[in-house]
Design a protein around this motif. Structure first.
Motif, PDB file in Angstrom:
ATOM      1  N   THR A 182     -14.270  16.544 -45.238  1.00 34.72           N
ATOM      2  CA  THR A 182     -13.903  15.417 -44.381  1.00 34.72           C
ATOM      3  C   THR A 182     -14.851  15.324 -43.191  1.00 34.72           C
ATOM      4  N   VAL A 183     -15.228  16.455 -42.632  1.00 32.47           N
ATOM      5  CA  VAL A 183     -16.203  16.464 -41.531  1.00 32.47           C
ATOM      6  C   VAL A 183     -17.515  15.854 -42.014  1.00 32.47           C
ATOM      7  N   LYS A 184     -17.968  16.268 -43.193  1.00 33.54           N
ATOM      8  CA  LYS A 184     -19.219  15.725 -43.742  1.00 33.54           C
ATOM      9  C   LYS A 184     -19.120  14.219 -43.954  1.00 33.54           C
ATOM     10  N   PHE A 185     -17.958  13.749 -44.416  1.00 32.14           N
ATOM     11  CA  PHE A 185     -17.732  12.318 -44.611  1.00 32.14           C
ATOM     12  C   PHE A 185     -17.854  11.574 -43.280  1.00 32.14           C
ATOM     13  N   HIS A 186     -17.202  12.111 -42.247  1.00 32.79           N
ATOM     14  CA  HIS A 186     -17.271  11.482 -40.923  1.00 32.79           C
ATOM     15  C   HIS A 186     -18.696  11.539 -40.367  1.00 32.79           C
ATOM     16  N   CYS A 187     -19.398  12.631 -40.592  1.00 35.90           N
ATOM     17  CA  CYS A 187     -20.791  12.737 -40.133  1.00 35.90           C
ATOM     18  C   CYS A 187     -21.647  11.643 -40.759  1.00 35.90           C
ATOM     19  N   ALA A 188     -21.480  11.426 -42.052  1.00 33.43           N
ATOM     20  CA  ALA A 188     -22.240  10.374 -42.736  1.00 33.43           C
ATOM     21  C   ALA A 188     -21.932   9.012 -42.118  1.00 33.43           C
ATOM     22  N   ASN A 189     -20.670   8.750 -41.800  1.00 28.11           N
ATOM     23  CA  ASN A 189     -20.293   7.486 -41.168  1.00 28.11           C
ATOM     24  C   ASN A 189     -20.893   7.364 -39.764  1.00 28.11           C
ATOM     25  N   ILE A 190     -20.879   8.448 -39.026  1.00 24.69           N
ATOM     26  CA  ILE A 190     -21.455   8.454 -37.677  1.00 24.69           C
ATOM     27  C   ILE A 190     -22.943   8.121 -37.752  1.00 24.69           C
ATOM     28  N   TYR A 191     -23.650   8.806 -38.630  1.00 20.75           N
ATOM     29  CA  TYR A 191     -25.097   8.597 -38.756  1.00 20.75           C
ATOM     30  C   TYR A 191     -25.399   7.164 -39.169  1.00 20.75           C
ATOM     31  N   ARG A 192     -24.601   6.624 -40.083  1.00 22.44           N
ATOM     32  CA  ARG A 192     -24.811   5.246 -40.553  1.00 22.44           C
ATOM     33  C   ARG A 192     -24.560   4.260 -39.415  1.00 22.44           C
ATOM     34  N   LYS A 193     -23.456   4.424 -38.697  1.00 23.08           N
ATOM     35  CA  LYS A 193     -23.115   3.504 -37.620  1.00 23.08           C
ATOM     36  C   LYS A 193     -24.120   3.551 -36.473  1.00 23.08           C
TER      37      LYS A 193
END
Length: 73
Positions: free
Chosen positions: A40-51
């Motif tokens: 879940t942390v990795k998922f949120h990290c990917a979203n952070i980087y994309r945004k």
């Protein structure tokens, strides 16, 4: 738009994770601190980087502290 302003576009959980990243914590520790899985942390990290239109945590940290420095100058 500077990184500090862009951070305001993140969800509450993404902001929590971004702050933990800026503390230098690895995903495993972030997951334990927030009572979520490492995946879940990795998922949120990917979203952070994309945004934020960045590619990794080093860029996040560097841009954030660069903006803080510029605000203080």
């Amino acid at each position: 738009m500077n990184m500090i302003t862009q951070l305001q576009t993140l969800s509450k959980r993404e902001k929590q994770i971004a702050m933990k990243i800026m503390e230098g914590l690895p995903n495993k520790i972030i997951a334990a601190d927030l009572f979520i899985s490492e995946r879940t942390v990795k998922f949120h990290c990917a979203n952070i980087y994309r945004k934020l239109n960045i590619s990794n945590r080093t860029t996040l940290i560097a841009a954030y502290y660069k903006d803080l420095y510029n605000l203080a100058s």
